[in-house]
Design an enzyme around this catalytic site. Structure first.
Site, PDB file in Angstrom:
ATOM      1  N   LYS A  63      -2.725   0.946  -4.220  1.00 56.69           N
ATOM      2  CA  LYS A  63      -2.555  -0.384  -3.652  1.00 56.69           C
ATOM      3  C   LYS A  63      -2.051  -1.290  -4.765  1.00 56.69           C
ATOM      4  O   LYS A  63      -2.430  -1.124  -5.927  1.00 56.69           O
ATOM      5  CB  LYS A  63      -3.874  -0.937  -3.107  1.00 56.69           C
ATOM      6  CG  LYS A  63      -4.397  -0.268  -1.851  1.00 56.69           C
ATOM      7  CD  LYS A  63      -5.680  -0.961  -1.380  1.00 56.69           C
ATOM      8  CE  LYS A  63      -6.235  -0.305  -0.124  1.00 56.69           C
ATOM      9  NZ  LYS A  63      -7.484  -0.973   0.325  1.00 56.69           N
ATOM     10  N   VAL A  64      -1.219  -2.246  -4.395  1.00 58.96           N
ATOM     11  CA  VAL A  64      -0.732  -3.225  -5.364  1.00 58.96           C
ATOM     12  C   VAL A  64      -1.288  -4.586  -4.975  1.00 58.96           C
ATOM     13  O   VAL A  64      -1.133  -5.030  -3.836  1.00 58.96           O
ATOM     14  CB  VAL A  64       0.806  -3.267  -5.400  1.00 58.96           C
ATOM     15  CG1 VAL A  64       1.275  -4.308  -6.412  1.00 58.96           C
ATOM     16  CG2 VAL A  64       1.369  -1.899  -5.768  1.00 58.96           C
ATOM     17  N   ASN A 107      14.593  -0.461  -4.529  1.00 57.33           N
ATOM     18  CA  ASN A 107      13.970  -0.426  -5.857  1.00 57.33           C
ATOM     19  C   ASN A 107      14.513  -1.492  -6.799  1.00 57.33           C
ATOM     20  O   ASN A 107      14.290  -1.428  -8.014  1.00 57.33           O
ATOM     21  CB  ASN A 107      14.147   0.962  -6.489  1.00 57.33           C
ATOM     22  CG  ASN A 107      13.311   2.013  -5.794  1.00 57.33           C
ATOM     23  OD1 ASN A 107      12.311   1.695  -5.145  1.00 57.33           O
ATOM     24  ND2 ASN A 107      13.704   3.271  -5.904  1.00 57.33           N
ATOM     25  N   LYS A 122      -1.230  -2.501  -9.962  1.00 61.05           N
ATOM     26  CA  LYS A 122      -1.237  -1.285  -9.137  1.00 61.05           C
ATOM     27  C   LYS A 122      -2.515  -0.516  -9.440  1.00 61.05           C
ATOM     28  O   LYS A 122      -2.810  -0.215 -10.599  1.00 61.05           O
ATOM     29  CB  LYS A 122      -0.017  -0.421  -9.439  1.00 61.05           C
ATOM     30  CG  LYS A 122       0.054   0.844  -8.583  1.00 61.05           C
ATOM     31  CD  LYS A 122       1.230   1.740  -8.948  1.00 61.05           C
ATOM     32  CE  LYS A 122       2.541   1.175  -8.455  1.00 61.05           C
ATOM     33  NZ  LYS A 122       3.654   2.157  -8.630  1.00 61.05           N
ATOM     34  N   LYS A 145      18.455   2.266  -5.750  1.00 56.68           N
ATOM     35  CA  LYS A 145      18.795   1.844  -4.389  1.00 56.68           C
ATOM     36  C   LYS A 145      18.261   0.420  -4.215  1.00 56.68           C
ATOM     37  O   LYS A 145      17.404  -0.025  -4.990  1.00 56.68           O
ATOM     38  CB  LYS A 145      18.174   2.779  -3.358  1.00 56.68           C
ATOM     39  CG  LYS A 145      16.646   2.929  -3.472  1.00 56.68           C
ATOM     40  CD  LYS A 145      16.131   3.950  -2.474  1.00 56.68           C
ATOM     41  CE  LYS A 145      14.612   4.135  -2.635  1.00 56.68           C
ATOM     42  NZ  LYS A 145      14.085   5.132  -1.666  1.00 56.68           N
ATOM     43  N   LYS A 193       0.838  -1.190   0.000  1.00 56.35           N
ATOM     44  CA  LYS A 193       0.000   0.000   0.000  1.00 56.35           C
ATOM     45  C   LYS A 193       0.873   1.239   0.000  1.00 56.35           C
ATOM     46  O   LYS A 193       1.934   1.269   0.618  1.00 56.35           O
ATOM     47  CB  LYS A 193      -0.899   0.029   1.246  1.00 56.35           C
ATOM     48  CG  LYS A 193      -1.918  -1.100   1.323  1.00 56.35           C
ATOM     49  CD  LYS A 193      -2.765  -0.964   2.580  1.00 56.35           C
ATOM     50  CE  LYS A 193      -3.771  -2.102   2.692  1.00 56.35           C
ATOM     51  NZ  LYS A 193      -4.605  -1.976   3.921  1.00 56.35           N
ATOM     52  N   GLY A 194       0.418   2.262  -0.732  1.00 50.96           N
ATOM     53  CA  GLY A 194       1.095   3.541  -0.743  1.00 50.96           C
ATOM     54  C   GLY A 194       0.100   4.647  -0.484  1.00 50.96           C
ATOM     55  O   GLY A 194      -1.075   4.393  -0.191  1.00 50.96           O
ATOM     56  N   THR A 195       0.556   5.881  -0.613  1.00 52.37           N
ATOM     57  CA  THR A 195      -0.318   7.020  -0.361  1.00 52.37           C
ATOM     58  C   THR A 195      -1.470   7.083  -1.355  1.00 52.37           C
ATOM     59  O   THR A 195      -2.607   7.399  -0.990  1.00 52.37           O
ATOM     60  CB  THR A 195       0.490   8.330  -0.454  1.00 52.37           C
ATOM     61  OG1 THR A 195       1.619   8.241   0.422  1.00 52.37           O
ATOM     62  CG2 THR A 195      -0.362   9.521  -0.045  1.00 52.37           C
ATOM     63  N   PHE A 196      -1.181   6.763  -2.618  1.00 51.46           N
ATOM     64  CA  PHE A 196      -2.185   6.900  -3.664  1.00 51.46           C
ATOM     65  C   PHE A 196      -2.604   5.571  -4.281  1.00 51.46           C
ATOM     66  O   PHE A 196      -3.464   5.549  -5.155  1.00 51.46           O
ATOM     67  CB  PHE A 196      -1.645   7.786  -4.798  1.00 51.46           C
ATOM     68  CG  PHE A 196      -0.988   9.033  -4.318  1.00 51.46           C
ATOM     69  CD1 PHE A 196      -1.730  10.021  -3.705  1.00 51.46           C
ATOM     70  CD2 PHE A 196       0.373   9.223  -4.465  1.00 51.46           C
ATOM     71  CE1 PHE A 196      -1.127  11.185  -3.250  1.00 51.46           C
ATOM     72  CE2 PHE A 196       0.983  10.376  -4.019  1.00 51.46           C
ATOM     73  CZ  PHE A 196       0.234  11.360  -3.402  1.00 51.46           C
ATOM     74  N   THR A 255      17.249   9.450  -3.113  1.00 57.20           N
ATOM     75  CA  THR A 255      17.397   9.106  -1.705  1.00 57.20           C
ATOM     76  C   THR A 255      18.772   9.580  -1.238  1.00 57.20           C
ATOM     77  O   THR A 255      19.783   9.224  -1.850  1.00 57.20           O
ATOM     78  CB  THR A 255      17.262   7.579  -1.515  1.00 57.20           C
ATOM     79  OG1 THR A 255      15.986   7.166  -2.036  1.00 57.20           O
ATOM     80  CG2 THR A 255      17.360   7.196  -0.049  1.00 57.20           C
TER      81      THR A 255
END
Length: 446
Positions: A24-25, A138, A40, A135, A19-22, A173
């Site tokens: 869901k996967v 990812n 996604k 990174k 889950k992310g801010t905007f 990052t």
């Protein structure tokens, strides 16, 4: 319509993977083939409220552009009024970060992942794409322990370069960002990516970051000076390579061609083939070489294949145009509508191809393959053109690159094909569509 966890009648949805801010996967399966995929699901309203649409669109555009065995593949894009769905390759091994968090890797294992990373990054750079957020978080691992680069949300395309030919957005990052990015004076995205690759290699071999400090400004000072130390267990050869990657001056930093000549890097190296041809494509090309083939204009088939109305509406109509959201018109699958008979369209494309000194062959009825007679950056450019029937007096023509360089393909489509076919084109994908096609959209809620 979605019923019993089925999306668009095609994918059976499973558990939530993240889950992310905007978004869901979800884990999902393609119902016909049984293939595992990750879907996604993005909420349009949230993305628009946070002014994040550009980042979402760029990520998908890049994923459509970059096709490489060590890059997570975007398979399909769908949308409703409230949500965007993109179907991706399912990579079940998790993040490389989780592997490193358990401790440093053996040198041969780290080398394999680094080789695959460089292969993917080099391919991205050949397409004008800079990742800008490389990174271990990812980098994913598949069931074969092969690396897959993911998350292109901060990536950059050539059109983002300013007049000085450099990028200027400070992103990434902190522990992995190149010093020139932090200086805010403009930077070469490809060179900055290679710095990040150097940090990643160090992390894989050491088990910790080369630049770290509780005080962020002190950490940045170390980055600016490329000030770090090697633990005793990293081999001399690996140290030399890392030291040539983590060079503060980007002009002195090692390049990909130089990396590939380093003996430590070349040990056990296998080179994946990007944009591999499918067995069907190879078979089609063999057929093109057969002598005495029937001329295209003499095809006995009476009508072209039917083009799915939903695909047509979402691709071509102004109200449902998804093409501008997910792919660059110059690098995707150029498409146009025509009111000419299918046979006339095929004959016109055949004539144009031959006029451009392309070898033209029939793949099947109402589908041509145009192959360049000269070698390009990635070999000979090969393009297919297929005619679909939408209505008795309306056809859709779609172009697709089979092999060759994507940028050469974009130039071919924009400078050669579009002007040459203007006499038979009603409207191009992305241009104003003033036809009478009407479609209804139903909301899908995962």
């Amino acid at each position: 319509m979605e019923e019993r966890g089925v999306l668009f009648g095609k994918y059976e949805l499973g558990k939530v993977l993240g889950k992310g801010t905007f978004a869901k996967v979800y884990y999902a399966k393609e119902m016909v083939s049984g293939e595992s995929v990750a879907i996604k699901v993005i909420c349009k309203d949230q993305v628009k409220r946070e002014a994040m649409m550009e980042q979402i669109l760029r990520e998908i555009s890049v994923m459509r552009l970059v096709r490489h065995p060590n890059v997570v593949q975007l398979k399909e894009v769908m949308a409703t009024r409230s949500r965007i769905f993109f179907v991706m390759e399912y990579v079940k091994g998790g993040e490389l970060f989780a592997r490193v968090a358990k401790g440093r890797l053996r040198e041969d294992v780290a080398r394999k992942y680094f080789q695959q990373l460089i292969s993917a990054v080099d391919y991205c750079h050949s397409r004008g794409v800079s990742h800008r957020d490389l990174k271990p978080e990812n980098l994913l691992l598949d069931e074969n322990e092969d690396l897959k680069v993911s998350d292109f949300g901060l990536s950059a395309l050539p059109e983002q370069l300013r007049n000085d030919g450099l990028l200027h957005t400070q992103c990434g990052t902190p522990a992995y960002v190149a010093p020139e990015v932090l200086r805010r004076k403009g930077y070469d995205g490809a060179k900055a990516d290679l710095w990040s690759c150097g940090v990643i290699l160090y992390v894989l071999l050491a088990g910790f970051l080369p630049f770290q400090d509780e005080n962020l400004m002190k950490m940045y000072t170390k980055v600016f000076k490329a000030e770090f130390e090697f633990p005793p267990w990293i081999s001399t050869e690996a140290r030399r390579l890392i030291s040539r990657l983590l060079v503060a001056d980007p002009q002195r930093r090692i390049t990909v061609p130089a990396i590939t000549r380093v003996p430590w890097f070349r040990r056990g190296l296998t080179t994946p083939q990007a944009e591999q041809k499918t067995e069907e494509e190879e078979e089609e090309e063999k057929k093109e070489e057969e002598p005495g083939k029937q001329p295209l204009a003499e095809s006995k088939k009476s009508s072209p294949p039917f083009y799915n109305a939903f695909e047509f509406i979402t691709s071509m109509s102004a109200g449902f145009d998804l093409s501008g959201l997910f792919e660059s018109k110059k690098t995707a699958r150029p498409m146009f509508t025509s009111r000419c008979p299918a046979a006339a369209i095929i004959a016109k494309i055949e004539a144009v191809g031959k006029g451009l000194s392309f070898k033209v062959g029939k793949v099947k009825d109402f589908k041509l393959r145009l192959r360049s007679s000269s070698e390009g950056r990635k070999g000979c450019l090969s393009v297919t053109a297929e005619v679909f029937e939408v209505a008795p007096e309306l056809a859709v023509v779609e172009f697709c690159k089979s092999s060759g360089d994507t940028l050469e393909y974009a130039k071919f489509c924009e400078e050669d094909i579009r002007p040459a076919l203007k006499d038979i084109v009603w409207t191009w994908q992305g241009d104003n569509f003033d036809g009478n096609v009407v479609g209804a959209e139903t909301d899908q809620s995962p």
